[in-house]
Design an enzyme around this catalytic site. Sequence first.
Site, PDB file in Angstrom:
ATOM      1  N   HIS A 169       0.956  -1.110  -0.053  1.00  0.00           N
ATOM      2  CA  HIS A 169       0.050  -0.134   0.132  1.00  0.00           C
ATOM      3  C   HIS A 169       0.930   1.412   0.043  1.00  0.00           C
ATOM      4  O   HIS A 169       1.004   2.105  -0.955  1.00  0.00           O
ATOM      5  CB  HIS A 169      -1.027  -0.034   1.244  1.00  0.00           C
ATOM      6  CG  HIS A 169      -1.799  -1.063   1.525  1.00  0.00           C
ATOM      7  ND1 HIS A 169      -2.728  -1.478   0.682  1.00  0.00           N
ATOM      8  CD2 HIS A 169      -1.751  -2.232   2.300  1.00  0.00           C
ATOM      9  CE1 HIS A 169      -3.249  -2.692   0.985  1.00  0.00           C
ATOM     10  NE2 HIS A 169      -2.733  -3.004   2.075  1.00  0.00           N
TER      11      HIS A 169
HETATM   12  O1  RIB Z   1      -5.110  -0.345   4.675  1.00  0.00           O
HETATM   13  C1  RIB Z   1      -3.980  -0.213   4.567  1.00  0.00           C
HETATM   14  C2  RIB Z   1      -3.266   0.874   5.433  1.00  0.00           C
HETATM   15  O2  RIB Z   1      -3.339   0.447   6.687  1.00  0.00           O
HETATM   16  C3  RIB Z   1      -1.594   0.885   5.182  1.00  0.00           C
HETATM   17  O3  RIB Z   1      -1.150   2.137   5.537  1.00  0.00           O
HETATM   18  C4  RIB Z   1      -1.174  -0.005   6.029  1.00  0.00           C
HETATM   19  O4  RIB Z   1       0.194   0.404   6.891  1.00  0.00           O
HETATM   20  C5  RIB Z   1      -2.252   0.067   7.392  1.00  0.00           C
HETATM   21  O5  RIB Z   1      -1.893   1.658   8.152  1.00  0.00           O
END
Ligand code: RIB
Length: 311
Positions: free
Chosen positions: A241
């Site tokens: 992500h």
């Molecule tokens: O949903 C993904 C996000 O949530 C990313 O930033 C991961 O690190 C968690 O913080």
Amino acid sequence: MARKIIIDTDPGQDDAVAILLALASPELDVLGITCVAGNVPLPLTARNARIICELAGRRDVAVLAGCERPLVRPLVTAEHVHGKTGLDGIALPDPVMALTPGHAVDFLIETIRREPEGSVTLCPIGPLTNIATAFRQAPDIVGRLAEVVLMGGAYFAVGNITPAAEFNIYVDPEAADIVFGSGVPLVVMPLDVTHKALTTRARVEAFRALGTRVGHAVASWTDFFERFDMAKYGSDGAPLHDPCTIAYLLKPELFSGRHINVAIETKGAFTLGMTVADWWRVTGRTANAMFIGDIDAEGFYALLTERIGRL
Ligand code: RIB
Ligand code: CA
């Protein structure tokens, strides 16, 4: 002239890769790293951010602790994904570097007021509590920012912490509502795009094949981090992500999306934290976000691997 950024983060293995990508890229000048409670509680996110800086050989970076809980709700964490420390996957020594004294919110306000207008970009990759608090305390900083490039939300990809909501938004929907409603130039990296950037075996092995301590750490974190999503989605790898935000700053041409209205659900019994993205522009509400929907995943991993290889 390097682009000035502040990363607001809740490390988390994918946060770690995002921070390493930024520190490895001369196009970016990381003015500081502000930590927020999210994946794990604040003491751990503030510890992890320093571990990551030391891994990159960057004890010079200002790392500050911020808000330890959301604006109005109790904290929700994600140890089930990131492990108890938030950086499970490889054992790294406790940090030697100290936190920079002061609160992250004051650092955000003071830095944005000090730097030339339009020169600072914020990269929030955790819950938006620090950012919303800074915007509320110092509304003048909103107009001084170049833009905010955040990881959060979901529309076609639906939620990952509830059926409707993505984790970063779900943890602090009131904070997200403040940021999305602030009028700040906003680029959003939702699950719609991060789920197209999977950590396939070949991509993880490419990190390991770098033969460096950092490459080994990134591969180890990814091996740990991906197990939860692969079991849940049955996918060949997990979405990586947070590095999507930094990659966007480096090579925006890797991404595409639409400038649309995105509203945050702060009341729904079943939809709390949902980013209601008006992708088909049916509401007539003012567009407030560049909502990213697609990525050149091969190009993304090529960039990421090459840069990580520099550390
Ligand atoms: O949903 C993904 C996000 O949530 C990313 O930033 C991961 O690190 C968690 O913080
Ligand atoms: Ca994160």
